[in-house]
Design a protein around this motif. Structure first.
Motif, PDB file in Angstrom:
ATOM      1  N   ALA A 198       0.862  -1.212   0.140  1.00 23.35           N
ATOM      2  CA  ALA A 198      -0.080  -0.019  -0.039  1.00 23.35           C
ATOM      3  C   ALA A 198       0.856   1.208   0.119  1.00 23.35           C
ATOM      4  N   VAL A 199       2.023   1.257   0.742  1.00 24.24           N
ATOM      5  CA  VAL A 199       2.706   2.566   1.111  1.00 24.24           C
ATOM      6  C   VAL A 199       3.385   2.701  -0.449  1.00 24.24           C
ATOM      7  N   SER A 200       4.091   1.800  -0.645  1.00 19.97           N
ATOM      8  CA  SER A 200       4.746   1.836  -1.963  1.00 19.97           C
ATOM      9  C   SER A 200       4.198   2.340  -3.084  1.00 19.97           C
ATOM     10  N   TRP A 201       2.980   1.885  -3.058  1.00 22.26           N
ATOM     11  CA  TRP A 201       1.835   2.022  -4.347  1.00 22.26           C
ATOM     12  C   TRP A 201       1.708   3.506  -4.238  1.00 22.26           C
ATOM     13  N   VAL A 202       1.283   4.015  -2.921  1.00 19.12           N
ATOM     14  CA  VAL A 202       1.215   5.639  -2.762  1.00 19.12           C
ATOM     15  C   VAL A 202       2.356   6.442  -3.037  1.00 19.12           C
ATOM     16  N   VAL A 203       3.554   6.081  -2.679  1.00 13.80           N
ATOM     17  CA  VAL A 203       4.608   6.623  -2.818  1.00 13.80           C
ATOM     18  C   VAL A 203       4.989   6.582  -4.568  1.00 13.80           C
ATOM     19  N   LEU A 204       4.783   5.639  -5.135  1.00 14.03           N
ATOM     20  CA  LEU A 204       4.985   5.658  -6.722  1.00 14.03           C
ATOM     21  C   LEU A 204       4.120   6.380  -7.494  1.00 14.03           C
ATOM     22  N   ARG A 205       2.879   6.619  -7.101  1.00 15.84           N
ATOM     23  CA  ARG A 205       1.695   7.269  -7.653  1.00 15.84           C
ATOM     24  C   ARG A 205       2.199   8.667  -7.572  1.00 15.84           C
ATOM     25  N   ARG A 206       2.498   9.037  -6.273  1.00 12.85           N
ATOM     26  CA  ARG A 206       2.816  10.475  -6.067  1.00 12.85           C
ATOM     27  C   ARG A 206       4.171  11.090  -6.438  1.00 12.85           C
ATOM     28  N   SER A 207       4.906  10.113  -6.958  1.00 12.22           N
ATOM     29  CA  SER A 207       6.222  10.467  -7.586  1.00 12.22           C
ATOM     30  C   SER A 207       6.028  10.712  -9.172  1.00 12.22           C
ATOM     31  N   LEU A 208       4.817  10.525  -9.740  1.00 17.08           N
ATOM     32  CA  LEU A 208       4.506  10.749 -11.125  1.00 17.08           C
ATOM     33  C   LEU A 208       3.764  12.066 -11.454  1.00 17.08           C
ATOM     34  N   PRO A 209       4.385  12.927 -12.052  1.00 14.02           N
ATOM     35  CA  PRO A 209       4.017  14.155 -12.379  1.00 14.02           C
ATOM     36  C   PRO A 209       2.402  14.047 -13.168  1.00 14.02           C
ATOM     37  N   PRO A 210       1.848  15.333 -12.940  1.00 18.19           N
ATOM     38  CA  PRO A 210       0.332  15.302 -13.381  1.00 18.19           C
ATOM     39  C   PRO A 210       0.237  15.008 -14.840  1.00 18.19           C
ATOM     40  N   GLY A 211      -0.521  14.333 -15.423  1.00 16.73           N
ATOM     41  CA  GLY A 211      -0.562  14.079 -16.712  1.00 16.73           C
ATOM     42  C   GLY A 211       0.338  12.684 -17.282  1.00 16.73           C
ATOM     43  N   HIS A 212       0.805  12.108 -16.388  1.00 13.33           N
ATOM     44  CA  HIS A 212       1.858  11.226 -16.808  1.00 13.33           C
ATOM     45  C   HIS A 212       0.872   9.823 -17.192  1.00 13.33           C
ATOM     46  N   PRO A 213       1.195   9.020 -18.242  1.00 14.95           N
ATOM     47  CA  PRO A 213       0.110   8.158 -18.675  1.00 14.95           C
ATOM     48  C   PRO A 213      -0.060   7.020 -17.853  1.00 14.95           C
ATOM     49  N   GLY A 214       0.975   6.716 -16.857  1.00 12.11           N
ATOM     50  CA  GLY A 214       0.412   5.609 -15.927  1.00 12.11           C
ATOM     51  C   GLY A 214       1.786   4.376 -16.038  1.00 12.11           C
ATOM     52  N   LEU A 215       1.749   3.547 -15.012  1.00 11.88           N
ATOM     53  CA  LEU A 215       2.689   2.512 -15.192  1.00 11.88           C
ATOM     54  C   LEU A 215       2.791   1.555 -16.517  1.00 11.88           C
ATOM     55  N   ARG A 216       1.403   1.520 -16.876  1.00 16.88           N
ATOM     56  CA  ARG A 216       1.327   0.553 -18.139  1.00 16.88           C
ATOM     57  C   ARG A 216       1.959   1.403 -19.374  1.00 16.88           C
ATOM     58  N   HIS A 217       2.026   2.637 -19.478  1.00 16.37           N
ATOM     59  CA  HIS A 217       2.635   3.274 -20.635  1.00 16.37           C
ATOM     60  C   HIS A 217       3.505   4.181 -20.176  1.00 16.37           C
ATOM     61  N   PRO A 218       4.859   3.747 -19.864  1.00 23.95           N
ATOM     62  CA  PRO A 218       5.909   4.565 -19.881  1.00 23.95           C
ATOM     63  C   PRO A 218       6.254   5.493 -21.003  1.00 23.95           C
ATOM     64  N   ALA A 219       6.452   6.809 -20.420  1.00 20.88           N
ATOM     65  CA  ALA A 219       6.699   7.790 -21.266  1.00 20.88           C
ATOM     66  C   ALA A 219       8.248   7.993 -21.222  1.00 20.88           C
ATOM     67  N   THR A 220       8.758   7.478 -22.486  1.00 22.17           N
ATOM     68  CA  THR A 220       9.886   7.237 -22.732  1.00 22.17           C
ATOM     69  C   THR A 220      10.825   8.567 -23.167  1.00 22.17           C
ATOM     70  N   ASP A 221       9.905   9.629 -23.438  1.00 16.04           N
ATOM     71  CA  ASP A 221      10.471  10.813 -23.875  1.00 16.04           C
ATOM     72  C   ASP A 221      10.745  11.708 -22.743  1.00 16.04           C
ATOM     73  N   SER A 222      11.758  12.418 -22.373  1.00 17.60           N
ATOM     74  CA  SER A 222      11.931  13.135 -21.123  1.00 17.60           C
ATOM     75  C   SER A 222      10.887  14.422 -20.954  1.00 17.60           C
ATOM     76  N   ALA A 223      10.643  14.852 -22.287  1.00 18.30           N
ATOM     77  CA  ALA A 223       9.723  15.976 -22.106  1.00 18.30           C
ATOM     78  C   ALA A 223       8.269  15.395 -21.916  1.00 18.30           C
ATOM     79  N   GLU A 224       7.939  14.328 -22.387  1.00 20.71           N
ATOM     80  CA  GLU A 224       6.620  13.580 -22.085  1.00 20.71           C
ATOM     81  C   GLU A 224       6.433  13.229 -20.503  1.00 20.71           C
ATOM     82  N   ALA A 225       7.632  12.786 -19.915  1.00 22.77           N
ATOM     83  CA  ALA A 225       7.512  12.256 -18.897  1.00 22.77           C
ATOM     84  C   ALA A 225       7.348  13.293 -17.689  1.00 22.77           C
ATOM     85  N   GLY A 226       7.997  14.492 -18.117  1.00 20.21           N
ATOM     86  CA  GLY A 226       7.705  15.664 -17.282  1.00 20.21           C
ATOM     87  C   GLY A 226       8.685  16.118 -16.324  1.00 20.21           C
ATOM     88  N   VAL A 227       9.850  15.296 -16.136  1.00 19.39           N
ATOM     89  CA  VAL A 227      10.833  15.402 -15.377  1.00 19.39           C
ATOM     90  C   VAL A 227      12.262  15.154 -15.716  1.00 19.39           C
TER      91      VAL A 227
END
Length: 230
Positions: A198-227
């Motif tokens: 539960a905790v690692s899931w919360v930590v993981l979700r909160r580490s992703l920037p707004p608009g990130h496509p999610g775990l199933r869809h890695p944003a391989t472009d740095s600009a798309e990843a947002g960080v």
């Protein structure tokens, strides 16, 4: 887990997925506590007889293995679990010390803590390896800086669980506290696994920037990843 960073991904049934859905773990953790409990019960009822404790642990371990096979668990995983019980029993019998039934557990947690910490340092966090394998992504998630950072942070949660177990188990083991070791084993197995999921899931979700496509869809472009990476 698809979706956005602000909310969990949803499965086809419309129910939010979690790390527990992808990785499982809680059921196996419950199963893992049964042979040690049986060992302690047999040891106590047999007047602190190692043979009684070992016999009870092996019997329960065999039953657990049979149940896991019937519910579709992988044979390799089942055999490894049963082998661990057998080796723990052998160590206890060979040394004549009941607390040595828990020696493998202690050593495996120390090794796991080291492995998880090293995986973060070398930028192959084990949480990402496990989730990536479950999602069939191989190493594609590593090309997403946001996911890489999130998996590293989540992996520290799991590292902490192993360190906690070692910190509790070592003094009990050195003191020969067999019953206390069983209690600690139960308390720090499935409840701790559930909490870590539960905790690692919360930590993981909160580490992703707004608009990130999610775990199933890695944003391989740095600009798309947002960080930026690191």
């Amino acid at each position: 887990m698809g979706g956005t960073a602000g909310g969990p991904d949803r499965s086809g049934a419309g129910r939010p997925e979690s790390l527990a859905d992808l990785l499982g773990g809680r059921g196996g953790a419950v199963d893992a506590t049964l042979p040690p409990v049986a060992f302690a019960v047999g040891w106590l009822l047999g007047g602190e007889s190692l043979w009684a404790g070992v016999g009870a642990a092996l019997a329960v371990g065999a039953v657990v293995a049979g149940v896991r096979l019937r519910r579709g668990d992988r044979p390799r995983s089942v055999l490894i679990g049963l082998l661990a019980v057998c080796v723990a029993a052998l160590i206890a019998l060979r040394t004549g010390r009941a607390e040595n039934f828990f020696l493998i557990q202690l050593l495996s947690n120390a090794a796991s803590a080291l492995a998880w910490a090293v995986s973060i340092v070398v930028r192959w966090p084990l949480l990402g390896v496990l989730v990536g394998a479950a999602l069939g992504q191989r190493g594609r998630w590593r090309r997403d800086p946001a996911l890489l950072r999130g998996y590293a942070r989540g992996s520290w949660v799991w590292t902490a669980t192993y360190l906690l177990r070692v910190a509790v188990f070592v003094p009990l083991y050195l003191g020969g506290q067999v019953v206390a070791l069983v209690v600690a084993r139960v308390a720090l197995t499935w409840p701790l696994v559930a909490a870590a999921l539960a905790v690692s899931w919360v930590v993981l979700r909160r580490s992703l920037p707004p608009g990130h496509p999610g775990l199933r869809h890695p944003a391989t472009d740095s600009a798309e990843a947002g960080v930026a990476d690191r």
